[in-house]
Design a protein around this motif. Structure first.
Motif, mmCIF file in Angstrom:
data_model
loop_
_atom_site.group_PDB
_atom_site.id
_atom_site.type_symbol
_atom_site.label_atom_id
_atom_site.label_comp_id
_atom_site.label_asym_id
_atom_site.label_seq_id
_atom_site.Cartn_x
_atom_site.Cartn_y
_atom_site.Cartn_z
ATOM 1 N N ASP A 157 -14.124 5.694 4.178
ATOM 2 C CA ASP A 157 -14.147 4.601 3.203
ATOM 3 C C ASP A 157 -15.549 4.508 2.619
ATOM 4 O OD1 ASP A 157 -12.775 2.560 1.888
ATOM 5 O OD2 ASP A 157 -13.314 1.038 3.363
ATOM 6 N N THR A 209 -11.418 7.161 0.605
ATOM 7 C CA THR A 209 -11.005 6.033 -0.241
ATOM 8 C C THR A 209 -12.258 5.408 -0.847
ATOM 9 O OG1 THR A 209 -10.972 4.616 1.738
ATOM 10 C CG2 THR A 209 -8.855 5.458 0.973
ATOM 11 N N ASN A 262 -13.569 2.252 -3.853
ATOM 12 C CA ASN A 262 -13.177 1.074 -4.642
ATOM 13 C C ASN A 262 -14.365 0.741 -5.541
ATOM 14 O OD1 ASN A 262 -15.001 -0.599 -3.182
ATOM 15 N ND2 ASN A 262 -13.485 -0.975 -1.589
ATOM 16 N N LEU A 277 -17.589 0.092 -3.604
ATOM 17 C CA LEU A 277 -18.181 1.282 -2.978
ATOM 18 C C LEU A 277 -18.810 2.189 -4.034
ATOM 19 C CD1 LEU A 277 -15.397 2.039 -0.310
ATOM 20 C CD2 LEU A 277 -17.711 1.185 0.133
ATOM 21 N N LYS A 282 -5.641 4.183 -6.966
ATOM 22 C CA LYS A 282 -5.593 2.927 -6.214
ATOM 23 C C LYS A 282 -5.284 1.789 -7.185
ATOM 24 C CE LYS A 282 -8.249 1.694 -2.092
ATOM 25 N NZ LYS A 282 -9.613 1.469 -1.574
ATOM 26 N N PHE A 309 -5.692 -4.776 4.503
ATOM 27 C CA PHE A 309 -7.118 -4.986 4.803
ATOM 28 C C PHE A 309 -7.253 -5.813 6.088
ATOM 29 C CE2 PHE A 309 -9.653 -4.496 0.583
ATOM 30 C CZ PHE A 309 -8.962 -3.343 0.264
ATOM 31 N N ARG A 327 -10.677 -8.167 6.566
ATOM 32 C CA ARG A 327 -10.751 -9.382 5.738
ATOM 33 C C ARG A 327 -9.764 -10.442 6.224
ATOM 34 N NH1 ARG A 327 -12.162 -7.385 -0.464
ATOM 35 N NH2 ARG A 327 -13.521 -5.696 0.210
ATOM 36 N N ALA A 370 -7.080 -0.407 6.363
ATOM 37 C CA ALA A 370 -8.319 -0.517 5.571
ATOM 38 C C ALA A 370 -9.102 -1.750 5.995
ATOM 39 C CB ALA A 370 -7.981 -0.589 4.084
ATOM 40 N N SER A 371 -10.336 -1.838 5.498
ATOM 41 C CA SER A 371 -11.255 -2.898 5.896
ATOM 42 C C SER A 371 -11.482 -2.837 7.413
ATOM 43 C CB SER A 371 -10.700 -4.267 5.462
ATOM 44 O OG SER A 371 -11.606 -5.301 5.650
ATOM 45 N N ARG A 386 -13.672 -2.517 10.553
ATOM 46 C CA ARG A 386 -15.046 -3.003 10.762
ATOM 47 C C ARG A 386 -15.684 -2.528 12.066
ATOM 48 N NH1 ARG A 386 -14.931 -7.916 7.813
ATOM 49 N NH2 ARG A 386 -14.262 -7.315 5.714
ATOM 50 N N THR A 442 -8.813 4.226 7.290
ATOM 51 C CA THR A 442 -9.932 4.580 6.424
ATOM 52 C C THR A 442 -11.160 3.857 6.951
ATOM 53 O OG1 THR A 442 -10.734 4.910 4.188
ATOM 54 C CG2 THR A 442 -9.472 2.865 4.556
HETATM 55 O O1 G3P Z 1 -11.379 0.374 0.829
HETATM 56 C C1 G3P Z 1 -11.266 -0.981 0.881
HETATM 57 C C2 G3P Z 1 -11.557 -1.670 2.185
HETATM 58 O O2 G3P Z 1 -11.591 -0.780 3.233
HETATM 59 C C3 G3P Z 1 -12.708 -2.634 2.099
HETATM 60 O O3 G3P Z 1 -13.291 -2.963 3.316
HETATM 61 O O4 G3P Z 1 -15.105 -3.972 4.638
HETATM 62 O O5 G3P Z 1 -15.017 -4.365 2.153
HETATM 63 O O6 G3P Z 1 -13.375 -5.448 3.665
HETATM 64 P P1 G3P Z 1 -14.251 -4.255 3.447
#
Ligand code: G3P
Length: 218
Positions: free
Chosen positions: A6, A26, A28, A31, A84, A130, A133, A164-165, A167, A184
């Motif tokens: 990611d 991935t 966004n 990123l 995406k 996610f 989050r 995703a997301s 941590r 990811t």
């Molecule tokens: O690719 C999107 C996602 O993985 C974002 O992660 O840490 O910004 O919530 P985060």
């Protein structure tokens, strides 16, 4: 289990790919901004050349027509590109349209089972719930993964689940235990996965004993 990275940081991608830990990437808009390159199409092409696997690039249009036009352009950058699309009402229209044209879509910003059900019905190749989050607002991100995996199994959807997301390392453990297709993972979390204090302690003891042997008589 597949590991996607990611990030849009090419150096991190190259390093992790060389270790065999990068099945895809991935990105966004956040990123891409962090990577700091304005030539985003060129960057995505370079990432595809390194990864040789699915690389997600996100649309920034908010209406279905704009998302489809942008998605077609992104998909045309390289055969490895995945488009995406945010999971909104307009996004759902774009997911159906792009998937209908044979373009692989990663439905992003997913926070509920119903959103995951809708994007699978619309033909998305991937769904990105996610987890971090959700945890941030006091909900259980991994419970959502468990529910989506179960629903997709119930109806035999082909849509692959990308956790995703992510941590921290426990998100990866839980993703694997739940049978998610993909996690990811940011580069900094990938690096944490290999670390264990007992490995470091054991290695230090081995090295100390080895040094004693080298320094001793006979
Ligand atoms: O690719 C999107 C996602 O993985 C974002 O992660 O840490 O910004 O919530 P985060």
């Amino acid at each position: 289990m597949k590991f996607f990275i990611d990030t849009a940081d090419l150096d991190d991608i190259k390093e992790i790919k060389a270790m065999g830990m990068c099945d895809g990437v991935t990105t966004n808009p956040s990123l891409m901004a962090k990577a700091g390159r304005k030539d985003t199409d060129a960057l995505l092409r370079e990432i595809c050349a390194v990864v040789q696997g699915p690389v997600s690039g996100e649309v920034t249009a908010l209406d279905a027509e704009g998302m489809v036009a942008e998605g077609e352009r992104l998909a045309g950058l390289d055969p490895h590109m995945v488009v995406k699309i945010p999971t909104t009402y307009e996004g759902l229209k774009a997911i159906a349209a792009l998937s209908g044209k044979g373009i692989r879509v990663n439905a992003t910003l997913v926070f509920s089972v119903n959103q995951a059900l809708l994007v699978a019905k619309a033909g998305a190749a991937y769904v990105s719930p996610f987890v971090g989050r959700l945890d941030d607002v006091g909900e259980d991100g991994m419970q959502l993964i468990s529910d989506i995996v179960e629903v997709y199994q119930n109806y035999e959807y082909d849509t692959e689940v990308i956790v995703a997301s992510v941590r921290h390392p426990m998100h990866v453990v839980d993703s694997a235990l739940l049978g998610a297709d993909i996690a990811t993972i940011p580069p900094q979390v990938i690096r944490k996965l290999v670390a264990h204090p007992l490995t470091d302690k054991g290695l230090a003891a081995f090295m100390a004993d080895w040094d004693k042997l080298q320094g001793g008589q006979g």
